[in-house]
Design an enzyme around this catalytic site. Structure first.
Site, PDB file in Angstrom:
ATOM      1  N   SER A 130       1.193  -1.211   0.270  1.00  0.00           N
ATOM      2  CA  SER A 130      -0.421   0.114   0.036  1.00  0.00           C
ATOM      3  C   SER A 130       0.731   1.513   0.182  1.00  0.00           C
ATOM      4  O   SER A 130       1.443   1.277   0.967  1.00  0.00           O
ATOM      5  CB  SER A 130      -1.130  -0.095   1.132  1.00  0.00           C
ATOM      6  OG  SER A 130      -2.222   0.464   1.405  1.00  0.00           O
ATOM      7  N   LYS A 155      -0.701  -1.421  -4.709  1.00  0.00           N
ATOM      8  CA  LYS A 155      -2.565  -0.355  -3.687  1.00  0.00           C
ATOM      9  C   LYS A 155      -1.475   0.911  -3.729  1.00  0.00           C
ATOM     10  O   LYS A 155      -0.684   1.250  -3.026  1.00  0.00           O
ATOM     11  CB  LYS A 155      -2.649  -1.424  -3.217  1.00  0.00           C
ATOM     12  CG  LYS A 155      -3.241   0.292  -2.141  1.00  0.00           C
ATOM     13  CD  LYS A 155      -4.306  -0.527  -0.986  1.00  0.00           C
ATOM     14  CE  LYS A 155      -4.944   0.217   0.286  1.00  0.00           C
ATOM     15  NZ  LYS A 155      -5.120  -0.227   1.126  1.00  0.00           N
ATOM     16  N   LYS A 157      -2.396   5.000  -3.073  1.00  0.00           N
ATOM     17  CA  LYS A 157      -3.989   6.167  -2.429  1.00  0.00           C
ATOM     18  C   LYS A 157      -4.312   7.057  -3.184  1.00  0.00           C
ATOM     19  O   LYS A 157      -3.498   7.456  -4.195  1.00  0.00           O
ATOM     20  CB  LYS A 157      -3.707   6.426  -1.200  1.00  0.00           C
ATOM     21  CG  LYS A 157      -3.102   5.572  -0.395  1.00  0.00           C
ATOM     22  CD  LYS A 157      -4.175   5.128   1.164  1.00  0.00           C
ATOM     23  CE  LYS A 157      -3.793   4.027   1.972  1.00  0.00           C
ATOM     24  NZ  LYS A 157      -5.349   3.755   2.495  1.00  0.00           N
ATOM     25  N   ASP A 182      -6.752   3.160  -3.398  1.00  0.00           N
ATOM     26  CA  ASP A 182      -8.175   3.690  -2.347  1.00  0.00           C
ATOM     27  C   ASP A 182      -7.740   5.027  -1.408  1.00  0.00           C
ATOM     28  O   ASP A 182      -7.359   6.053  -2.039  1.00  0.00           O
ATOM     29  CB  ASP A 182      -7.180   2.732  -0.856  1.00  0.00           C
ATOM     30  CG  ASP A 182      -7.650   2.854   0.253  1.00  0.00           C
ATOM     31  OD1 ASP A 182      -8.455   3.049   0.419  1.00  0.00           O
ATOM     32  OD2 ASP A 182      -7.516   2.393   1.388  1.00  0.00           O
ATOM     33  N   GLU A 207     -10.765   0.813  -3.753  1.00  0.00           N
ATOM     34  CA  GLU A 207     -11.160  -0.065  -1.988  1.00  0.00           C
ATOM     35  C   GLU A 207     -12.180   1.803  -1.557  1.00  0.00           C
ATOM     36  O   GLU A 207     -11.609   3.011  -1.907  1.00  0.00           O
ATOM     37  CB  GLU A 207     -10.053   0.182  -1.556  1.00  0.00           C
ATOM     38  CG  GLU A 207      -9.846  -0.198  -0.794  1.00  0.00           C
ATOM     39  CD  GLU A 207      -8.812  -0.674   0.281  1.00  0.00           C
ATOM     40  OE1 GLU A 207      -8.094  -0.683  -0.653  1.00  0.00           O
ATOM     41  OE2 GLU A 207      -8.813  -0.663   1.417  1.00  0.00           O
ATOM     42  N   ASP A 232     -13.577  -1.055   2.756  1.00  0.00           N
ATOM     43  CA  ASP A 232     -13.137  -1.169   3.726  1.00  0.00           C
ATOM     44  C   ASP A 232     -13.813  -0.858   4.717  1.00  0.00           C
ATOM     45  O   ASP A 232     -13.928  -0.972   5.587  1.00  0.00           O
ATOM     46  CB  ASP A 232     -11.481  -0.691   3.302  1.00  0.00           C
ATOM     47  CG  ASP A 232     -10.465  -0.427   4.552  1.00  0.00           C
ATOM     48  OD1 ASP A 232     -10.554  -0.066   6.055  1.00  0.00           O
ATOM     49  OD2 ASP A 232      -9.492   0.088   4.503  1.00  0.00           O
ATOM     50  N   LYS A 256     -10.087  -5.703   7.813  1.00  0.00           N
ATOM     51  CA  LYS A 256      -8.982  -5.432   9.365  1.00  0.00           C
ATOM     52  C   LYS A 256      -9.687  -6.368  10.455  1.00  0.00           C
ATOM     53  O   LYS A 256     -10.751  -5.900  10.880  1.00  0.00           O
ATOM     54  CB  LYS A 256      -8.748  -4.183   9.186  1.00  0.00           C
ATOM     55  CG  LYS A 256      -8.001  -3.828   7.578  1.00  0.00           C
ATOM     56  CD  LYS A 256      -8.133  -2.076   8.030  1.00  0.00           C
ATOM     57  CE  LYS A 256      -7.591  -1.874   6.648  1.00  0.00           C
ATOM     58  NZ  LYS A 256      -7.351   0.096   6.721  1.00  0.00           N
ATOM     59  N   GLY A 284      -4.264  -3.665   6.284  1.00  0.00           N
ATOM     60  CA  GLY A 284      -3.504  -3.282   7.607  1.00  0.00           C
ATOM     61  C   GLY A 284      -3.581  -1.345   7.584  1.00  0.00           C
ATOM     62  O   GLY A 284      -3.912  -1.193   7.695  1.00  0.00           O
TER      63      GLY A 284
HETATM   64  O1  OSB Z   1      -7.115   1.921   4.723  1.00  0.00           O
HETATM   65  O2  OSB Z   1      -6.561   0.031   4.423  1.00  0.00           O
HETATM   66  C1  OSB Z   1      -6.045   1.588   4.694  1.00  0.00           C
HETATM   67  C2  OSB Z   1      -3.517   2.420   6.242  1.00  0.00           C
HETATM   68  C3  OSB Z   1      -3.506   2.924   7.826  1.00  0.00           C
HETATM   69  C4  OSB Z   1      -4.988   3.722   7.241  1.00  0.00           C
HETATM   70  C5  OSB Z   1      -5.564   2.670   6.739  1.00  0.00           C
HETATM   71  C6  OSB Z   1      -4.984   1.975   5.716  1.00  0.00           C
HETATM   72  C7  OSB Z   1      -4.227   1.959   5.722  1.00  0.00           C
HETATM   73  C8  OSB Z   1      -3.440   1.289   4.748  1.00  0.00           C
HETATM   74  C9  OSB Z   1      -2.039   0.574   4.517  1.00  0.00           C
HETATM   75  O3  OSB Z   1      -3.442   1.120   3.502  1.00  0.00           O
HETATM   76  C10 OSB Z   1      -1.761  -0.887   5.173  1.00  0.00           C
HETATM   77  C11 OSB Z   1      -0.766  -1.000   5.325  1.00  0.00           C
HETATM   78  O4  OSB Z   1       0.120  -0.973   4.935  1.00  0.00           O
HETATM   79  O5  OSB Z   1      -0.401  -1.397   6.821  1.00  0.00           O
HETATM   80 MG    MG Z   2      -8.673   1.159   2.762  1.00  0.00          MG
END
Ligand code: OSB
Ligand code: MG
Length: 361
Positions: A130, A155, A157, A182, A207, A232, A256, A284
């Site tokens: 991510s 992925k 952001k 995402d 996402e 999510d 999660k 995560g």
């Molecule tokens: O939306 O998945 C998410 C991290 C913090 C809060 C939300 C998200 C995330 C990540 C990181 O996308 C995922 C990771 O590598 O732990």
């Molecule tokens: Mg997410």
């Protein structure tokens, strides 16, 4: 029996930017249970501020200390604990922190690694990366670096107004490689044309494009775009997952465990989704080695079919609070084979990064 909570703040190697803000630290609540020589751990997925969820570290501590601790005193099975906590509306992250503590405790008592204790397992977890928002050149470089490291999916952001630039640039950097985006709730149905314009990039899924608590608009959006929707933030329980699936609000679910009140609900969601042709992966929250070990165990379940956001510890922290961090090879991480989550906690290091300590029991 003794139950402690440590609030620790670990600096991230690279600040992580999403549509709701930038994180420079993982501000984590770590729970530690001692009972007759068995020590169990868990980590709340709450953060310092309520940007991802309306729960945060302070609401979690409040709900746990003032309302949930009573229900864990005699160490009930996880399911029994959830039934006792059922009168409390929401606060599933707070519930999940204690529920997962019980899973670690019971699998340690049984002498079995958690990934086997939960039932059908693949024995390992496929891993995706991510990538947070940053200068576009850096995002492209990080995506290419992720390819070299063997990640199975990339992925990135995105946020409103930046989606075209980010997706076109990263797509050109990684070619046809499996890619997703995402939005962390940054759009509304008014942005349907913008979201639809991403269809041409062949993304595995988008996402959480819309609001955290909105299944209906996601269902509406899903009928108008070809990119599959992954939820999510919206999936806070089994019931939310069942309803989302029943109105075709998503084709993919990011579980999660700490967001859905723990492993009991996570396993129910994963099985239900699997039976209904919905893809599942484990997300995560930049967890320390403790939360990460839970995620990797769950990501190894036979009901999980997509790579998860469960990178090895050294992607996040120079030094983690566990002495046995995960390593990834060929895009796969193997869960620990010691009983429970199988991590060795560096207690001295944990205490040295502790800002607050709560003696709960
Ligand atoms: O939306 O998945 C998410 C991290 C913090 C809060 C939300 C998200 C995330 C990540 C990181 O996308 C995922 C990771 O590598 O732990
Ligand atoms: Mg997410």
């Amino acid at each position: 029996m003794e139950l402690n909570c440590y609030r620790v703040s670990l600096p991230l190697i690279v600040p992580f930017t999403t549509s709701f803000g930038t994180q420079k630290f993982r501000d984590a609540l770590i729970f530690e249970l001692n009972k007759d020589g068995t020590t169990a751990y868990s980590e709340s997925v709450t953060e310092e501020s309520p940007g991802y969820s309306y729960e945060d570290n302070v609401t979690a501590i409040h709900v746990i200390r003032d309302f949930l601790t009573e229900s864990i005193k005699d160490l009930p099975e996880p399911k029994e604990f959830l039934e006792r906590a059922g009168w409390i509306k929401g606060h599933n992250m707070a519930k999940g922190a204690l529920e997962m503590l019980l899973w670690d405790f019971y699998s340690k008592e049984a002498g079995i690694p958690l990934y086997k204790y939960i039932g059908a397992t693949k024995g390992n977890a496929e891993v995706g990366v991510s990538i947070g928002m940053d200068e576009i050149d850096l995002m492209m470089e990080r995506a290419k670096d992720a390819l070299k490291r063997g990640y199975k999916r990339i992925k990135v952001k995105i946020k409103k107004g930046m989606e075209e630039k980010i997706v076109s640039s990263v797509r050109s950097a990684i070619g046809e490689f499996p890619m997703s985006v995402d939005a962390n709730t940054d759009y509304t149905l008014d942005d349907i044309d913008t979201i639809k314009s991403l269809d041409k990039y062949g993304l595995k899924y988008i996402e959480q494009p819309l609001s955290y608590d909105d299944l209906i608009d996601h269902s509406n959006l899903a009928s108008k775009i070809s990119t599959p929707i992954c939820l999510d933030e919206s999936i806070t329980s089994f019931e939310k997952a069942r309803k989302a699936i029943s109105i075709n609000a998503c084709k993919v679910i990011n579980i999660k465990p700490g967001r859905v009140a723990g492993f009991t609900e996570s396993l129910n969601i994963a099985k239900y989704a699997h039976d209904h042709g919905i893809h599942v992966w484990i997300g995560g929250m930049l967890e320390t080695g403790i939360g990460r070990a839970f995620n990797v165990s769950l990501a190894s379940s036979s009901f999980v079919d997509y790579p998860g956001d469960t990178s090895p510890n050294d992607r996040y922290f120079k030094k983690d609070i566990v002495r046995n961090p995960f390593t990834m090879s060929d895009g796969v991480i193997k869960p620990n084979d010691a009983p429970g989550i199988g991590v060795e906690v560096d207690h001295r290091f944990l205490v040295s990064f502790t800002s607050e300590r709560f003696k709960l029991l």
